[in-house]
Design an enzyme around this catalytic site. Structure first.
Site, PDB file in Angstrom:
ATOM      1  N   LYS A   1      -6.446  -5.404   3.907  1.00  0.00           N
ATOM      2  CA  LYS A   1      -7.115  -4.232   3.317  1.00  0.00           C
ATOM      3  C   LYS A   1      -6.221  -3.596   2.257  1.00  0.00           C
ATOM      4  O   LYS A   1      -6.682  -3.268   1.160  1.00  0.00           O
ATOM      5  CB  LYS A   1      -7.405  -3.205   4.425  1.00  0.00           C
ATOM      6  CG  LYS A   1      -7.821  -1.834   3.887  1.00  0.00           C
ATOM      7  CD  LYS A   1      -8.107  -0.853   4.995  1.00  0.00           C
ATOM      8  CE  LYS A   1      -6.922  -0.065   5.484  1.00  0.00           C
ATOM      9  NZ  LYS A   1      -6.417   0.971   4.574  1.00  0.00           N
ATOM     10  N   ASN A   2      -4.942  -3.448   2.583  1.00  0.00           N
ATOM     11  CA  ASN A   2      -4.059  -2.715   1.676  1.00  0.00           C
ATOM     12  C   ASN A   2      -3.682  -3.501   0.417  1.00  0.00           C
ATOM     13  O   ASN A   2      -3.082  -2.945  -0.493  1.00  0.00           O
ATOM     14  CB  ASN A   2      -2.800  -2.246   2.417  1.00  0.00           C
ATOM     15  CG  ASN A   2      -3.118  -1.138   3.410  1.00  0.00           C
ATOM     16  OD1 ASN A   2      -4.253  -0.648   3.442  1.00  0.00           O
ATOM     17  ND2 ASN A   2      -2.143  -0.743   4.212  1.00  0.00           N
TER      18      ASN A   2
ATOM     19  N   ARG B   1      -9.094   7.624   0.877  1.00  0.00           N
ATOM     20  CA  ARG B   1      -7.963   8.189   0.168  1.00  0.00           C
ATOM     21  C   ARG B   1      -7.433   7.248  -0.909  1.00  0.00           C
ATOM     22  O   ARG B   1      -6.978   7.684  -1.960  1.00  0.00           O
ATOM     23  CB  ARG B   1      -6.849   8.518   1.158  1.00  0.00           C
ATOM     24  CG  ARG B   1      -5.672   9.170   0.452  1.00  0.00           C
ATOM     25  CD  ARG B   1      -4.537   9.450   1.382  1.00  0.00           C
ATOM     26  NE  ARG B   1      -3.517  10.222   0.683  1.00  0.00           N
ATOM     27  CZ  ARG B   1      -2.589   9.699  -0.085  1.00  0.00           C
ATOM     28  NH1 ARG B   1      -2.531   8.393  -0.262  1.00  0.00           N
ATOM     29  NH2 ARG B   1      -1.707  10.474  -0.680  1.00  0.00           N
TER      30      ARG B   1
ATOM     31  N   CYS C   1      -8.049   8.851   5.576  1.00  0.00           N
ATOM     32  CA  CYS C   1      -7.542   8.964   6.938  1.00  0.00           C
ATOM     33  C   CYS C   1      -6.870  10.318   7.168  1.00  0.00           C
ATOM     34  O   CYS C   1      -6.064  10.748   6.352  1.00  0.00           O
ATOM     35  CB  CYS C   1      -6.492   7.870   7.103  1.00  0.00           C
ATOM     36  SG  CYS C   1      -6.709   6.879   8.527  1.00  0.00           S
TER      37      CYS C   1
ATOM     38  N   ARG D   1      -0.549  13.926   3.188  1.00  0.00           N
ATOM     39  CA  ARG D   1      -0.737  12.866   2.208  1.00  0.00           C
ATOM     40  C   ARG D   1      -0.871  13.392   0.780  1.00  0.00           C
ATOM     41  O   ARG D   1      -1.899  13.219   0.134  1.00  0.00           O
ATOM     42  CB  ARG D   1      -1.941  12.001   2.589  1.00  0.00           C
ATOM     43  CG  ARG D   1      -1.808  11.423   3.973  1.00  0.00           C
ATOM     44  CD  ARG D   1      -2.786  10.350   4.261  1.00  0.00           C
ATOM     45  NE  ARG D   1      -2.349   9.064   3.747  1.00  0.00           N
ATOM     46  CZ  ARG D   1      -2.822   7.900   4.176  1.00  0.00           C
ATOM     47  NH1 ARG D   1      -3.733   7.848   5.095  1.00  0.00           N
ATOM     48  NH2 ARG D   1      -2.371   6.784   3.674  1.00  0.00           N
ATOM     49  N   PRO D   2       0.149  14.063   0.264  1.00  0.00           N
ATOM     50  CA  PRO D   2       0.085  14.541  -1.119  1.00  0.00           C
ATOM     51  C   PRO D   2       0.155  13.393  -2.126  1.00  0.00           C
ATOM     52  O   PRO D   2       0.478  12.260  -1.754  1.00  0.00           O
ATOM     53  CB  PRO D   2       1.323  15.435  -1.242  1.00  0.00           C
ATOM     54  CG  PRO D   2       2.249  14.961  -0.192  1.00  0.00           C
ATOM     55  CD  PRO D   2       1.435  14.306   0.896  1.00  0.00           C
ATOM     56  N   ILE D   3      -0.137  13.701  -3.386  1.00  0.00           N
ATOM     57  CA  ILE D   3      -0.095  12.655  -4.417  1.00  0.00           C
ATOM     58  C   ILE D   3       0.834  13.064  -5.566  1.00  0.00           C
ATOM     59  O   ILE D   3       0.696  12.595  -6.688  1.00  0.00           O
ATOM     60  CB  ILE D   3      -1.511  12.321  -4.950  1.00  0.00           C
ATOM     61  CG1 ILE D   3      -2.236  13.599  -5.409  1.00  0.00           C
ATOM     62  CG2 ILE D   3      -2.331  11.581  -3.921  1.00  0.00           C
ATOM     63  CD1 ILE D   3      -3.474  13.312  -6.235  1.00  0.00           C
ATOM     64  N   ASP D   4       1.787  13.961  -5.240  1.00  0.00           N
ATOM     65  CA  ASP D   4       2.692  14.457  -6.281  1.00  0.00           C
ATOM     66  C   ASP D   4       3.474  13.331  -6.978  1.00  0.00           C
ATOM     67  O   ASP D   4       3.713  13.379  -8.191  1.00  0.00           O
ATOM     68  CB  ASP D   4       3.653  15.497  -5.682  1.00  0.00           C
ATOM     69  CG  ASP D   4       4.401  14.959  -4.477  1.00  0.00           C
ATOM     70  OD1 ASP D   4       3.747  14.333  -3.621  1.00  0.00           O
ATOM     71  OD2 ASP D   4       5.628  15.130  -4.391  1.00  0.00           O
ATOM     72  N   LEU D   5       3.869  12.301  -6.223  1.00  0.00           N
ATOM     73  CA  LEU D   5       4.659  11.219  -6.832  1.00  0.00           C
ATOM     74  C   LEU D   5       3.822  10.423  -7.829  1.00  0.00           C
ATOM     75  O   LEU D   5       4.320  10.019  -8.886  1.00  0.00           O
ATOM     76  CB  LEU D   5       5.215  10.280  -5.751  1.00  0.00           C
ATOM     77  CG  LEU D   5       6.139  10.931  -4.705  1.00  0.00           C
ATOM     78  CD1 LEU D   5       6.492   9.947  -3.606  1.00  0.00           C
ATOM     79  CD2 LEU D   5       7.412  11.444  -5.377  1.00  0.00           C
TER      80      LEU D   5
ATOM     81  N   ASP E   1       1.759   1.655  10.259  1.00  0.00           N
ATOM     82  CA  ASP E   1       0.402   1.222  10.609  1.00  0.00           C
ATOM     83  C   ASP E   1       0.352   0.453  11.929  1.00  0.00           C
ATOM     84  O   ASP E   1      -0.727   0.280  12.503  1.00  0.00           O
ATOM     85  CB  ASP E   1      -0.185   0.352   9.479  1.00  0.00           C
ATOM     86  CG  ASP E   1      -0.560   1.187   8.262  1.00  0.00           C
ATOM     87  OD1 ASP E   1      -0.585   2.430   8.365  1.00  0.00           O
ATOM     88  OD2 ASP E   1      -0.833   0.597   7.199  1.00  0.00           O
TER      89      ASP E   1
ATOM     90  N   ILE F   1       7.125   8.161   8.678  1.00  0.00           N
ATOM     91  CA  ILE F   1       6.351   8.066   7.429  1.00  0.00           C
ATOM     92  C   ILE F   1       5.329   9.208   7.315  1.00  0.00           C
ATOM     93  O   ILE F   1       5.264   9.883   6.300  1.00  0.00           O
ATOM     94  CB  ILE F   1       5.642   6.694   7.314  1.00  0.00           C
ATOM     95  CG1 ILE F   1       6.642   5.554   7.548  1.00  0.00           C
ATOM     96  CG2 ILE F   1       4.947   6.556   5.958  1.00  0.00           C
ATOM     97  CD1 ILE F   1       7.747   5.424   6.529  1.00  0.00           C
TER      98      ILE F   1
ATOM     99  N   ARG G   1     -13.114   0.783   8.767  1.00  0.00           N
ATOM    100  CA  ARG G   1     -12.422   0.843   7.485  1.00  0.00           C
ATOM    101  C   ARG G   1     -11.421  -0.300   7.350  1.00  0.00           C
ATOM    102  O   ARG G   1     -11.091  -0.695   6.229  1.00  0.00           O
ATOM    103  CB  ARG G   1     -11.651   2.169   7.341  1.00  0.00           C
ATOM    104  CG  ARG G   1     -12.515   3.394   7.152  1.00  0.00           C
ATOM    105  CD  ARG G   1     -11.638   4.614   6.913  1.00  0.00           C
ATOM    106  NE  ARG G   1     -10.571   4.267   6.016  1.00  0.00           N
ATOM    107  CZ  ARG G   1      -9.278   4.535   6.214  1.00  0.00           C
ATOM    108  NH1 ARG G   1      -8.894   5.206   7.285  1.00  0.00           N
ATOM    109  NH2 ARG G   1      -8.375   4.171   5.352  1.00  0.00           N
TER     110      ARG G   1
END
Ligand code: UD1
Length: 420
Positions: A22-23, A92, A116, A121-125, A306, A328, A398
């Site tokens: 999936k990933n 996400r 999920c 789960r920020p997206i700043d990076l 995971d 994580i 998912r």
């Protein structure tokens, strides 16, 4: 209501073939945005997250077609449309469309992603990297507006943390940006290497994927490609946990053992015997599992977050105490309360979970609250005495293709029930 019903205590035997990762599939589908011609993806798993990605591609004007595990995406007629909130919120990982959309159209407007529920789960990076490459980013009413009027340019980006999604977004943005980009402290997961292999077969020049420093030499355009997605190592870990918890011997087919290097030693410490073949893995569990001691989740090549939940299900019935540290995600123990309802002895404090082994678990009605937590409850249900019913299957769907059918084919008493 839909649920999975398991009558626990049955041994498993036989073999199961793994689906594609999936990933890997999700960023690779997003990469198709960059292609001038048709891309063909083999071993593309049939999962709701993959369907959500295909819906986004179709909305953007791509033609898509699936036959069994082969998916074709033709982005030659793609157009620069804002991705609607409901499509973005389906998962996400939709944030991985940001880089390629910006690269192809110099402008993209998307909702902040869903997905999920396992932490902030920020997206700043992702955003600071794209800014460094020349993007202008603002937010308005829960939507991100990103523009790069004169196109993206190369940059040297050092990540504070080796984020998988940020590494992918940078690669996807940089492959057609002018000049050489460098990602320092890049994520090293096998799925990053798979994405780079796909991009390179489209004509990109990505070097070092799988290492901590990735160099991306921008090219003018990318063509179509034919690619086979790598096997899903987390699905592999899940079936290994199912065999371990039931004291069973099984074979996994279409597996890449090297990708399981961080996971195999944990099962070996539990007393399992694992033999790796060319593309298969033989797994033999002992009668009584022994605690593997300490498990700390870490970026690859560390033990994957995971696999934490499914391995915890097995540790519930190990002899001895296992101490988990989740490094994580800050909120990834949502399965613990449900395991306790099944008779497990677990104490958590912040990022640590202490699992004291018990001799058996008991069936209960439990709720899956995230993808891997759901798989953990199925794993526990296979061992538990009596009937376990797992709801919240939309999370499990998912990331697992036909999990109940695969387990039933191995001899588990498990079925999906749909009540009107
Ligand atoms: C990917 C995987 C997910 C896996 C995770 C870690 C996909 C589709 N999903 O998720 O299954 O659990 O890697 O191996 O590949 N972070 C920030 N800022 C950012 C980005 C991340 O603080 O901009 C933090 C996250 O909140 C989290 C940690 O970094 O605590 C790891 O996140 P990341 O590696 O980005 O995971 P994902 O790409 O979301």
């Amino acid at each position: 209501m839909e649920y999975i019903e398991i009558c626990g205590g049955k041994k498993l035997s036989g073999s199961v073939a793994l689906h594609g990762a999936k990933n890997s599939a999700l960023p690779i589908l997003a990469a198709c945005v960059l292609a001038g011609e048709k891309c063909v993806l083999e071993n593309c798993p049939n999962l709701t997250d993959v369907t959500a990605s295909l819906k986004i591609l179709e909305y953007l004007g791509c033609r898509t077609h699936r036959e069994d595990d082969v998916v074709e995406v033709d982005a030659s007629s793609i157009s620069p449309r804002d991705i609607p909130d409901e499509l973005m919120h389906e998962m996400r990982s939709s944030i991985v469309f940001l880089g390629p959309m910006l690269a192809r159209f110099k402008k993209v407007c998307v909702a902040m992603p869903g997905g999920c529920e396992i932490g902030l789960r920020p997206i700043d990076l992702h955003l600071s990297a794209l800014k460094k490459m020349g993007a202008d980013i603002s937010s308005e009413g829960g939507r991100l507006i990103c523009t790069a009027q004169s196109g993206l340019h190369s940059a040297r980006i050092t990540l504070d943390f080796p984020s998988v999604g940020a590494t992918e977004n940078i690669m996807l943005a940089a492959v057609t940006a002018s000049g050489k980009s460098t990602v320092v402290n890049a994520a090293r997961e096998p799925e990053i290497k798979d994405l780079a292999d796909f991009l390179n077969s489209m004509g990109a020049d990505v070097r070092g994927a799988g290492e901590s420093v990735i160099e991306i030499y921008g090219v003018e355009r990318l063509g179509g490609a034919h690619h086979r997605i790598i096997p899903d190592r987390i699905a592999a870990a899940t079936y290994m946990a199912c065999a371990a918890v039931t004291g069973s011997n099984i074979t996994l087919e279409r597996v890449n053992c090297a990708d399981l290097d961080p996971i195999i030693p944990v099962f070996e410490k539990m007393g399992c015997d694992i033999g790796c073949g060319d593309d298969c893995l033989h797994f033999a569990a002992p009668k009584l599992l022994i605690s593997p001691g300490e498990i700390r989740t870490m970026p690859y090549p560390g033990f994957p977050t995971d696999a934490q939940a499914v391995v915890m299900a097995a540790c519930c019935v190990c002899y001895g105490t296992t101490v988990f540290t989740e490094n994580i995600f800050e909120s990834r123990y949502k399965h613990v309360g449900e395991l306790i309802r099944m008779g497990a002895k677990i104490k958590t404090e912040n990022r640590v979970a202490v699992v004291s082994g018990v001799s058996n678990l008991y069936g209960a009605d439990v709720v899956s609250r995230d993808l891997r937590g759901g798989a953990c409850l199925i794993t526990a249900g296979l061992k538990a005495k009596g009937i376990t019913r797992v709801t919240g299957l939309h999370h499990i769907d998912r990331g697992y293709e036909n999990i109940e059918e695969n387990l039933a084919s191995l001899g588990a008493q498990i079925k999906r029930v749909r009540n009107e």
